[in-house]
Each structure stands twice: as C-alpha cells, then as structure tokens.
Design a protein around this motif. Sequence first.
Motif, PDB file in Angstrom:
ATOM      1  N   THR A   1       0.861  -1.179   0.000  1.00  0.00           N
ATOM      2  CA  THR A   1       0.000   0.000   0.000  1.00  0.00           C
ATOM      3  C   THR A   1       0.900   1.232   0.000  1.00  0.00           C
TER       4      THR A   1
ATOM      5  N   ARG B   1      -2.234   7.120  -2.131  1.00  0.00           N
ATOM      6  CA  ARG B   1      -2.252   6.502  -3.458  1.00  0.00           C
ATOM      7  C   ARG B   1      -3.588   6.701  -4.173  1.00  0.00           C
TER       8      ARG B   1
ATOM      9  N   ASP C   1      -8.953  -7.243   6.576  1.00  0.00           N
ATOM     10  CA  ASP C   1      -7.846  -7.878   5.867  1.00  0.00           C
ATOM     11  C   ASP C   1      -7.737  -9.309   6.383  1.00  0.00           C
TER      12      ASP C   1
ATOM     13  N   ASN D   1      -7.330  -3.066  -5.029  1.00  0.00           N
ATOM     14  CA  ASN D   1      -6.146  -3.911  -5.224  1.00  0.00           C
ATOM     15  C   ASN D   1      -6.225  -5.232  -4.472  1.00  0.00           C
TER      16      ASN D   1
HETATM   17  C1  LIG Z   1      -2.242  -5.174  -2.401  1.00  0.00           C
HETATM   18  S1  LIG Z   1      -2.941  -5.031  -0.807  1.00  0.00           S
HETATM   19  C2  LIG Z   1      -4.096  -3.703  -1.058  1.00  0.00           C
HETATM   20  C3  LIG Z   1      -4.113  -2.748   0.092  1.00  0.00           C
HETATM   21  C4  LIG Z   1      -4.977  -1.496  -0.065  1.00  0.00           C
HETATM   22  N1  LIG Z   1      -6.363  -1.820  -0.316  1.00  0.00           N
HETATM   23  C5  LIG Z   1      -4.435  -0.611  -1.156  1.00  0.00           C
HETATM   24  O1  LIG Z   1      -4.944  -0.696  -2.281  1.00  0.00           O
HETATM   25  O2  LIG Z   1      -3.495   0.130  -0.908  1.00  0.00           O
HETATM   26  C6  LIG Z   1      -4.017  -6.472  -0.760  1.00  0.00           C
HETATM   27  C7  LIG Z   1      -4.449  -6.815   0.643  1.00  0.00           C
HETATM   28  O3  LIG Z   1      -5.489  -7.798   0.575  1.00  0.00           O
HETATM   29  C8  LIG Z   1      -5.318  -8.695   1.659  1.00  0.00           C
HETATM   30  N2  LIG Z   1      -6.016  -9.955   1.368  1.00  0.00           N
HETATM   31  C9  LIG Z   1      -5.538 -10.992   0.654  1.00  0.00           C
HETATM   32  N3  LIG Z   1      -6.459 -11.967   0.572  1.00  0.00           N
HETATM   33  C10 LIG Z   1      -7.550 -11.523   1.236  1.00  0.00           C
HETATM   34  C11 LIG Z   1      -8.838 -12.076   1.526  1.00  0.00           C
HETATM   35  N4  LIG Z   1      -9.160 -13.298   1.084  1.00  0.00           N
HETATM   36  N5  LIG Z   1      -9.720 -11.348   2.236  1.00  0.00           N
HETATM   37  C12 LIG Z   1      -9.387 -10.104   2.695  1.00  0.00           C
HETATM   38  N6  LIG Z   1      -8.169  -9.533   2.459  1.00  0.00           N
HETATM   39  C13 LIG Z   1      -7.266 -10.231   1.752  1.00  0.00           C
HETATM   40  C14 LIG Z   1      -3.812  -8.825   1.784  1.00  0.00           C
HETATM   41  O4  LIG Z   1      -3.420  -9.269   3.071  1.00  0.00           O
HETATM   42  C15 LIG Z   1      -3.338  -7.399   1.482  1.00  0.00           C
HETATM   43  O5  LIG Z   1      -3.201  -6.656   2.670  1.00  0.00           O
END
Ligand SMILES: C[S@@+](CC[C@H](N)C(=O)[O-])C[C@H]1O[C@@H](n2cnc3c(N)ncnc32)[C@H](O)[C@@H]1O
Length: 306
Positions: free
Chosen positions: A56, A60, A113, A224
Amino acid sequence: MTLTAKRFFSPPGSRLDRGFQAGRAKEADRSMEADLALECEYFSNLKMRNGTFKLTRPSRFAMLEAVFGPILRERVKGPCTVLDIGASTGLTTVELADFLRAQGAAPHVIGTDLFIEAHLVDLAPGIHVLSDPDGWPLQYGVAGVGIRAWVRRLDYVTLAVLPRLLARSLLRPRLRRQIAAGASQSVRMESRALSGRPIRLVENDIFVPEPAFEARFDFIRAANILNLGYFKPDRLRVAIANIRAYCRGPGALLLVVKTGGAQHDGTLFELGEAGSFRVLARVGKGSEIEALVVGDAGAAERRGAS
Ligand SMILES: C[S@@+](CC[C@H](N)C(=O)[O-])C[C@H]1O[C@@H](n2cnc3c(N)ncnc32)[C@H](O)[C@@H]1O
C-alpha cells in the motif's frame, strides 16, 4: 538495508513513533509522513500465504478521490457505514475516512484484511522470524538484517530459491509449535496512523460470508484485492456475492479498483433494486472484473427464486 521485524515492531520511542508524539505540529507532521512512508515500504515487502502482498502507499488514491469525489459527495452523506476490503495496514482506510468526512459525511468505517495478526518468533541468538499465525514465514531477521522469505522469479536463476523453500518447509512446523506454545510475541500488521482513530481494522476473509456484515454498508471499497492476477473468476464471484450481501440495500455503492504505479483502473458500481450492480462511473480502463460484478449470476438466480 532492510529493516528487521524486531526493529520495525520495537516499542514507542523508536524512530517509527517519533512523528506520532504530541507537540511541534509541523515537525511532527513531516516526521509522521516520513514514518508512514517507511512503514509502507516495510509492509509492502511482505508476501502473504495466499500470494497477495501487503503493498500500500500513502495518498495513493488522491486521484480517485478527485474523480469520484463529486458522486460520493452527493451519495455518501451524513451518518453512513463504510467497509474497506483488503485494507492492508489500514493506512488508506484512514485516508478514505478523512476524505469522506471532508465531503460532509459522518462515516463509521471498518477495514478488513485476511492477514493482520502476526508473530515474532526467536529461533536462536540474533535470528528471528516474522510469521503469520500458521507458521508461514513473512520475513527473517538475521544479525540485524531483514531478509525476504518469499521467492521471486530471479531466485530460480540465482538458485536462491532452494534455501528459501527449504527454510520455509523446515521452519514452518517449528514456528507453528512455538506460536501454539505461546513462545512468540504477537504483533499487528497495522498502520500507526490508526492509533486514536475510531476505525476498526479486523481480520476477515472476503471469500467467507460474514453474517455480522450483512445488509450493513452504504459504501464498500475493494482496492487492489479483487484482481484477476490474484484470484480466478469463480473465486471472485464468491467475493462479489459476499459484497452484495454486505450492501445495506439498493443505492449502496461499491468501488473496485486496481492500481499500477500512478494508473488506476476502477469502476464505481451502484446496487440496483433488483439486487444487481450497475456501473455508475469509471476511471482509467474501468475495473477488470466489471463484467463479473455486473453479470453476477447469483443475483439473477435469487431473483428467479423469489
Ligand atoms: C495489495 S494489498 C491492497 C491494500 C490497499 N487496499 C491498497 O490498495 O493500498 C491487498 C491486501 O489484501 C489482503 N487480502 C488478501 N487476501 C484476502 C482475503 N481473502 N480477504 C481479505 N483480504 C485479503 C492482503 O493481506 C493485502 O493486505
């Protein structure tokens, strides 16, 4: 040199906490910004068990706020409930809450999360591991240096893949045992920007229905997380069905976005009377899963059954 988990999660008074202490507002603001950037850099290098990154970045979504601001100002008003799915450390959840408040809303915000709780496990003097609760190593700390636990493509060329895979499979049972025996330090992979804020960051899997979330939210953001690069369409349909169930009712909004550098491709959807989503607005090329969201077969089935 990469920060170790021990250093990163060290108690107040360390470098990362300076900016959050009271007094000298401007200096503290600058320090806070630097600390949040450092915090993001640390978490962004952690790869979770299901292949997703904690990646993150502060601010952003500023460009998205500019694009969707007018609609959200019009539609997300007064007291409202907001869900930020896959919120990572919750940093951009805080920013979302601030943005909505600046638009005149009084949002009650929950970030979710799948991976928030983690453990610091000591293995030997000078060697520790940041592990998820299931013993999946997220980062090694050796002699004060943080070492990535996940494998990248280049590792197959340099053969660094072998020690990494070996370390993970040998250590996992031991990490699990130590965690189960309470021989670890629990930490939360959450942003310090959350401290003192009325925002809850809770562990939740978007693929598992959560009854407590049903018919509760006026605005849901999935940024994301619902990416085709992470999950197959069938899985994404399950997530979309859960999200639909979490919407308060017709008129609820859903923002799905995927970010690549400075580029955002996203779609703002509205839940219609018939229980299906329709497109309200787009940014960039629109969400890559737009068709899945709009053509959600589950909604059609339920409509047929009622
Ligand atoms: C790339 S980060 C995106 C963070 C934020 N939303 C951003 O766009 O800056 C993806 C996040 O999704 C979480 N994640 C992965 N699988 C998931 C699930 N099944 N349910 C909820 N969160 C999940 C990951 O732990 C991670 O923190």
